[in-house]
Motif scaffolding. Structure first.
Motif, short mmCIF file in Angstrom:
data_model
loop_
_atom_site.label_atom_id
_atom_site.label_comp_id
_atom_site.label_asym_id
_atom_site.label_seq_id
_atom_site.Cartn_x
_atom_site.Cartn_y
_atom_site.Cartn_z
N GLY B 64 0.66 -0.92 -0.26
CA GLY B 64 -0.16 -0.11 0.09
C GLY B 64 0.90 1.10 0.12
N PRO B 65 0.00 2.28 0.32
CA PRO B 65 1.12 3.59 0.24
C PRO B 65 1.93 3.62 1.27
N LEU B 66 1.63 3.24 2.52
CA LEU B 66 3.05 3.54 3.67
C LEU B 66 3.90 2.71 3.69
N THR B 67 3.95 1.22 2.37
CA THR B 67 4.48 -0.09 2.56
C THR B 67 6.15 1.38 2.38
N GLY B 68 7.19 0.64 2.96
CA GLY B 68 8.87 1.27 2.79
C GLY B 68 8.61 2.53 2.35
N SER B 69 7.75 3.56 2.99
CA SER B 69 7.93 4.26 3.01
C SER B 69 8.36 5.23 4.32
N SER B 70 9.23 4.29 5.10
CA SER B 70 10.00 4.55 6.37
C SER B 70 8.73 5.08 7.38
N VAL B 71 7.81 4.89 7.63
CA VAL B 71 6.52 5.45 8.87
C VAL B 71 7.44 4.16 9.43
N PRO B 72 7.26 3.91 10.17
CA PRO B 72 7.68 2.77 11.68
C PRO B 72 6.65 1.54 11.57
N CYS B 73 7.50 0.54 11.08
CA CYS B 73 6.42 -0.74 11.11
C CYS B 73 5.40 -0.42 9.74
N ALA B 94 -2.71 -13.95 3.19
CA ALA B 94 -1.52 -14.07 4.28
C ALA B 94 -1.53 -12.91 4.20
N HIS B 95 -0.96 -12.94 5.08
CA HIS B 95 -0.01 -11.52 5.58
C HIS B 95 1.24 -11.71 5.88
N MET B 96 2.26 -10.70 5.25
CA MET B 96 3.59 -11.29 5.58
C MET B 96 4.77 -10.51 5.97
N GLY B 97 5.49 -10.38 6.46
CA GLY B 97 6.60 -9.49 7.10
C GLY B 97 7.61 -9.37 6.45
N GLY B 98 8.33 -8.73 6.78
CA GLY B 98 10.25 -9.08 5.76
C GLY B 98 10.47 -8.09 5.39
N HIS B 99 11.36 -8.34 3.86
CA HIS B 99 11.84 -7.22 3.40
C HIS B 99 11.32 -7.15 1.61
N LEU B 100 9.96 -7.79 1.61
CA LEU B 100 10.13 -8.28 0.30
C LEU B 100 9.05 -6.72 -0.40
N GLY B 101 7.57 -6.97 0.82
CA GLY B 101 6.91 -5.84 0.55
C GLY B 101 7.77 -4.62 0.06
N SER B 102 8.38 -3.74 0.52
CA SER B 102 8.75 -2.70 0.70
C SER B 102 9.90 -3.28 -1.27
#
Lengths: 212, 709, 244
Positions: B64-73, B94-102
């Motif tokens: 989404g618009p905030l993914t990888g925007s530097s906004v914490p979490c 399925a919701h996934m964390g890590g480094h792929l989204g950004s």
């Protein structure tokens, strides 16, 4: 910084300390013994140093101490670097390099069954590979003594990236301009684990004088 | 074209034809991103009676618009698809964390839509503009750790990858997608990818997320990090007294568990003590969460190297271990996890477990073996229903009725008796490879398993610690009435998998004094909305409003994307703020990142649109696949144990978590009213849908005769 | 500014330092692999002094550290203010400062403390009256409740500390208190110490409101029945199936 230390540490002392640490800027402290006062200042142990986990960089505003045992791989250093310096957010063009070291980092990294993450930072070389290689002399020294890219001159050829033994500069694919670390401190300021830390020269000097 | 916040492009990949196309994401921006975009695209593209493993079924991987925007979490991402495991086979994530989204954002995409089926195993490689369907035959059959490693070695260390394991390849309903660090997405995504012969995603992005007002974002980041953020689950007081803090979580069960005297004992170069972490010190935030201590107590520190987690998040909720005793069993010793894989592994041992090296370390080591095996095989546990169903099968003796004797005897029971970590690995292996009746039955998931073994309605209704089913649809509660009475139970009923909504457990579990949290909550939502722990009061209107806020807010988080374990910033650790957080921070960040002027009401309105889409799609699936016309009586039906359990207590007595049937019916009435849904059927009305530009959904419901009159 | 033009591609660091060996391509990329440990170690400052001088690219540049902000004329601190600063520093480190310790060091302590009371720059300095001593701290650097806890700890009366905190927790949160609570920072009592104190508490009428319970997973708690019923305390202490 307490007044007491400030009184004892003059301008010349600061300069002297910095000149001393410039000699090993960007190099691991492995093989050296470090006095207790200095260890507590760096926030690390002699064992950290023996294992090659601690590296220091001489910067105008202080000694940058990097401790990979404390790095938790959150990338906030890279995000803050680009937010502050580029007005956009990116890991690729960040002036320090963490994310490329997350998974494979020499014989370390996640895929080598290791949780080492190393935030690699510009060595601020005394005789800079990047500046020397630039065909249009776009890498110049600013009034703090830091080498910065003059974007008006930069042609985005990537010679600096290739020349830097650590490949720290990056040509921004969107602007076609190179960027390198300008020692702004944004990465350090936002590091949530203190893996990156700038120790002011006064404090380093005071600790060094305690030993001598 | 890139806009502020959004990357601007949706990538579409057809694995049958090999066709790769791109389109603007602009028309989907009112669905925010992530879950919202995923639901809308699937609603438009895929008839909801499509089998989840059919070629025509789609996977929408979206940020989404905030993914990888530097906004914490803001490091998480979302996959939407039709559920292979739950009743009605409707829409899930399925919701996934890590480094792929950004990296999807940096490469220039808000969403990647995958349909069709490749003729042989493939993976999707994205390198900025360059998108390719690559041969994956060399990694097919491998565990996720090897697959991810091989891809990264081949492609270069700038790539981030996520892969399915054998469970997904073998179309096991309980299957995940995994990164190298233990991040995973569940819900059966592994099998849906497996049905398309899709092994993995590998993404490299050299671009950037454009920020409308970078100075404002930096200012908001610092405001959040010094005044608002707490520990994991945004718990706003530390678990152990710290000198700057007035309060601590007396029970010690709180996720701000870093404390003086608690050190990562296996850190390279010697122990690193967490020390104190005053809320105003940005450089100590990473020491607040020590999930290992929260899960197992201080014994876990003996195996802790450090902590980890997702891109952009200063709260490091993954504990990263070297569990050397596992080497004696030829099992991998490095474990990195935060969620249920590393918590309920002991459920597989019905005779108890034994310590290895330190007093109390049995649970640490067994869970390490469990987590590592689940992640490598790509097995999903349905928020530990898998573990509980197995435990029940053995302790009830039912295993002897439903599993052939030779198969039961083929299990290495000696390992179970001895607390051998290989036992859990062996069970999971059978699930991942669909081996025998046990492996097949468990891997189908609770809903299909109950049908296959004729366990009946009573399986869901029984009072038993092994029964946490919150509906009859095959998934357990995920912080429900035991935390916040009717409020928690309401949003647990709304999805097609466990709800994963942490809006309220983050407050109730914070450890702050009740009166302090109550003042905050009533300040936001009015009198009577927030009960004392396990001392609930009858339903009221403000509770319905609170439940609606949490329900819609979860949609925002999975769409923006923000981590719902941390957001919203309801409470604060700051005494100067009277411990009151800032619920409008979401809108402030949305405005500063996208340059569009969002009020918090705007954010909630767009989020509610997704809630109605979820509900309408669920109604269509239940009609098309089951012939059912009333969600209230079917999808939202609540098993008996919620009302009849805890024989020593009456509902609303101090100490009780059970609910009252009439009161819960009133709760549903009020909740449906707040959302503009028909009280009788729980289906959105035309007026409600049109208010949110979902007229086409109203038409679809009307065509089927299930649009409320 | 022109730099010494080194040939690109010729990658080597300064020679002759013995410890910082020639840098291989691998080291350059991953410059953290530990070096051989066969030579005697050299002390950092000696080592630095032994290296040849390098050009200081920051020559003549003195980046002000915190000086810029602190440039307001430096005021000479009074003795009372110096003492206040000392108490503040200790508070920041989580420590209270005992009156008796100060008295042993400072002759005119009482006058200084009086002076501090009048000095509004010291208004954050206050104390807790313990049984054995007065404990000074700064309200800017230490929370009120923590000062209570640490003063109890300093009084070294475990029975009184446990009783007081069990009641406080039952009233404030409200919560029963696991015995483990007292094994942690800043109490760090041993289990036998805690058990001895529990025995004394249960045999003393003054503590008649304090009851003990064991939860469903064998963890022991204390609570005060002035604030919590036994049934409710039991329910609050229960380790629920789902905590994640």
């Amino acid at each position: 910084m307490s007044n007491e230390i400030k009184e004892k540490v003059g301008f010349l002392d600061r300069q002297m300390t910095r000149r001393q640490f410039l000699k090993i800027s960007g190099k691991s402290l492995v093989g050296l013994t470090v006095a207790g006062s200095m260890l507590s200042l760096f926030g690390c142990t002699q064992e950290d140093i023996d294992k090659g986990l601690v590296t220091t960089w001489a910067m105008p505003q202080g000694l940058l101490v990097v401790n990979e045992a404390k790095c938790t791989g959150c990338e906030r250093c890279e995000l803050n670097c680009t937010l502050v310096n580029d007005g956009v957010v990116s890991t690729h063009i960040a002036r320090l390099k963490l994310s490329r070291n997350l998974h494979i980092y020499g014989d370390k990294g996640m895929y080598n069954n290791d949780f080492t993450y190393f935030p690699d930072t510009c060595r601020q070389c005394e005789d800079p590979w990047c500046g020397n290689a630039c065909p249009v002399q776009a890498i110049v020294t600013d009034d703090r003594g830091i080498r910065v890219v003059d974007e008006a001159k930069c042609v985005g050829c990537g010679a600096c990236v290739e020349a830097c033994p650590w490949h720290m500069p990056t040509v921004n694919p969107e602007t076609k301009k190179s960027s390198k670390c300008i020692a702004c401190g944004a990465c350090v300021e936002g590091c949530p684990s203190g893996a990156l830390e700038i120790v002011p020269w006064d404090a380093v000097t005071a600790a060094a004088q305690d030993i001598v | 074209m890139a806009t502020y916040g959004w990357a601007g492009t949706i990538l579409r990949i057809d694995l049958t034809t090999g066709e790769i196309t791109k389109e603007s994401s602009e028309k989907y921006q009112k669905y925010i991103g992530g879950m919202g975009i995923g639901y809308r695209i699937i609603y438009e593209d895929v008839p909801l009676n499509t089998h989840p493993f059919d070629e025509a079924a789609e996977i929408v991987a979206a940020v989404g618009p905030l993914t990888g925007s530097s906004v914490p979490c803001s490091g998480r991402m979302n996959f939407s698809f039709l559920s292979p495991f739950s009743r009605g086979n409707s829409i899930v994530d399925a919701h996934m964390g890590g480094h792929l989204g950004s990296r999807f954002k940096f490469a220039g995409y808000d969403a990647v839509v995958v349909r069709g089926k490749a003729s042989k195993p493939v993976y999707i490689r994205i390198n900025d503009d360059e998108v390719a369907i690559e041969d994956a035959s060399h990694i097919w059959g491998k565990g996720t750790f090897d697959s991810n490693r091989i891809l990264t070695e081949e492609l270069g260390r700038d790539y981030q990858t996520a892969s399915i394991g054998p469970a997904g390849e073998n179309l096991v309903n309980y299957s995940t997608i995994n990164t190298s660090v233990g991040n995973s997405g569940g819900g059966g995504i592994g099998a849906v990818m497996g049905s398309k012969n899709l092994k993995a995603f590998a993404v490299r992005g050299t671009g950037s997320v454009k920020i409308a007002d970078p100075l404002k974002v930096k200012e908001l980041n610092e405001y959040m990090l010094t005044e608002l953020i707490g520990g994991n689950n945004n718990h706003n007081v530390p678990a152990v007294p710290q000198s700057w803090a007035e309060y601590s979580a007396v029970g010690g069960k709180n996720r701000w568990s870093g404390a003086p005297g608690r050190a990562w004992l296996k850190a390279e170069g010697g122990p690193i003590d967490a020390g104190e972490q005053p809320h105003y010190d940005m450089n100590k935030i990473a020491y607040r969460c020590n999930k290992g201590v929260f899960d197992f107590g201080e014994v876990s520190l003996n195996y802790t190297i450090k902590v980890g987690g997702c891109s952009s998040c200063p709260i490091r909720c993954y504990t990263q271990y070297d569990m050397d005793p596992l080497a004696d069993y030829d099992l991998p010793t490095h474990v990195s996890n935060t969620c249920v894989p590393v918590i309920y592994g002991t459920k597989y041992y019905t005779n108890g477990i034994k310590d290895f090296k330190y007093k109390g370390d049995a649970s640490v080591i067994i869970n390490g073996a469990n987590a590592r095996a689940m992640d490598d095989l790509g097995v999903w546990c349905n928020y530990s229903n898998l573990n509980r169903d197995f435990n029940w099968l053995v302790t009830s003796g039912k295993i002897h009725e439903v599993i052939p004797k030779e198969e039961v005897d083929s299990l290495p029971w000696e390992w179970e008796k001895n607390g051998d970590p290989r036992w859990v690995v062996e069970i999971l292996r059978r699930v991942a490879y669909k081996e025998g009746e046990l492996g097949i039955g468990l891997g189908l998931g609770t809903y299909e398993m109950v049908k296959r073994w004729n366990l009946g309605k009573e399986f869901y209704d029984r009072e038993d610690p092994n029964n946490q089913n919150i509906t009859y649809n095959g998934y357990p509660k995920h912080h429900a009435n035991e935390d916040t009475g009717q409020v928690g139970l309401l949003f647990n009923l709304m999805y097609n998998r466990d709800c994963m909504t942490h809006h309220l457990v983050n407050v109730t579990g914070s450890g702050a004094p009740y009166e302090v949290s109550k003042a905050t909550m009533e300040g936001f939502f009015g009198p009577g909305c927030y009960d004392k722990k396990k001392a609930f009061t009858p339903m009221n209107r403000n509770k319905a409003k609170l439940a609606k806020w949490a329900f819609n807010g979860k949609q925002f988080h999975d769409s923006a994307t923000l981590c719902n374990w941390m957001w919203p910033m309801t409470q604060s650790p700051s005494k100067e703020r009277n411990y009151v957080g800032d619920l409008e921070l979401e809108a402030k960040f949305m405005s500063a990142v996208t340059g569009k002027n969002y009020t918090q009401a705007d954010v909630e309105f767009d989020s509610e649109r997704i809630s109605h889409l979820l509900r309408g799609m669920t109604a269509i699936s239940f009609y098309d696949n089951l012939g059912e016309t009333n969600l209230r009586l079917t999808h939202d039906a609540i098993p008996d144990w919620i009302f009849d359990g805890e024989a020593d207590f009456e509902a609303f007595e101090e100490g009780a978590t059970k609910m009252d049937r009439d009161d819960m019916n009133l709760a549903l009435d009020m909740f449906y009213e707040e959302l503009g849904w028909d009280k009788e059927t729980g289906i959105p009305t035309r007026a409600t849908l049109e208010k949110f530009d979902l007229g086409d959904l109203a038409d679809d419901l009307e065509k089927r005769g299930i649009l409320p009159r | 500014m022109l730099f010494g033009r080194r040939k690109p591609g010729f990658i080597k660091v300064e020679e002759g330092d013995g410890i910082l060996e020639e840098v291989t391509e691998k080291d350059l990329q991953y410059s953290t692999s530990p070096k051989k440990d066969d030579e005697a170690k050299v002390e950092l400052t000696d080592f630095l002094a032994s290296l040849p001088d390098v050009e200081d690219p920051y020559e003549g540049i003195d980046v002000p550290e915190q000086e810029a902000e602190e440039e307001e004329e430096e005021v000479e601190l009074t003795k009372a203010q110096e003492l206040a600063e000392y108490i503040r520093l200790r508070s920041a480190g989580g420590e209270v400062t005992k009156y008796q310790d100060l008295k042993a060091e400072i002759e005119d302590l009482d006058e200084l403390l009086e002076e501090m009371k009048e000095d509004e720059t010291c208004s954050d300095i206050t104390y807790r009256q313990g049984v054995k001593d007065k404990y000074y701290y700064s309200t800017s650097n230490m929370s009120e409740n923590y000062s209570m806890i640490i003063s109890l700890v300093e009084d070294k009366d475990i029975v009184a500390t446990i009783a007081k905190m069990v009641r406080f927790n039952a009233k404030t949160y409200p919560s029963p208190t696991p015995l483990e609570y007292f094994e942690r920072h800043p109490y760090f009592y041993s289990r036998p110490q805690i058990e001895r104190a529990c025995d004394l508490i249960s045999s003393n009428e003054e503590y008649g409101d304090i009851e003990r319970l064991t939860n469903n997973v064998g963890v022991d708690f204390l609570f005060s029945n002035k604030y919590l019923s036994r049934k409710y305390a039991n329910a609050l202490a229960t380790d629920d199936e789902f905590t994640d």
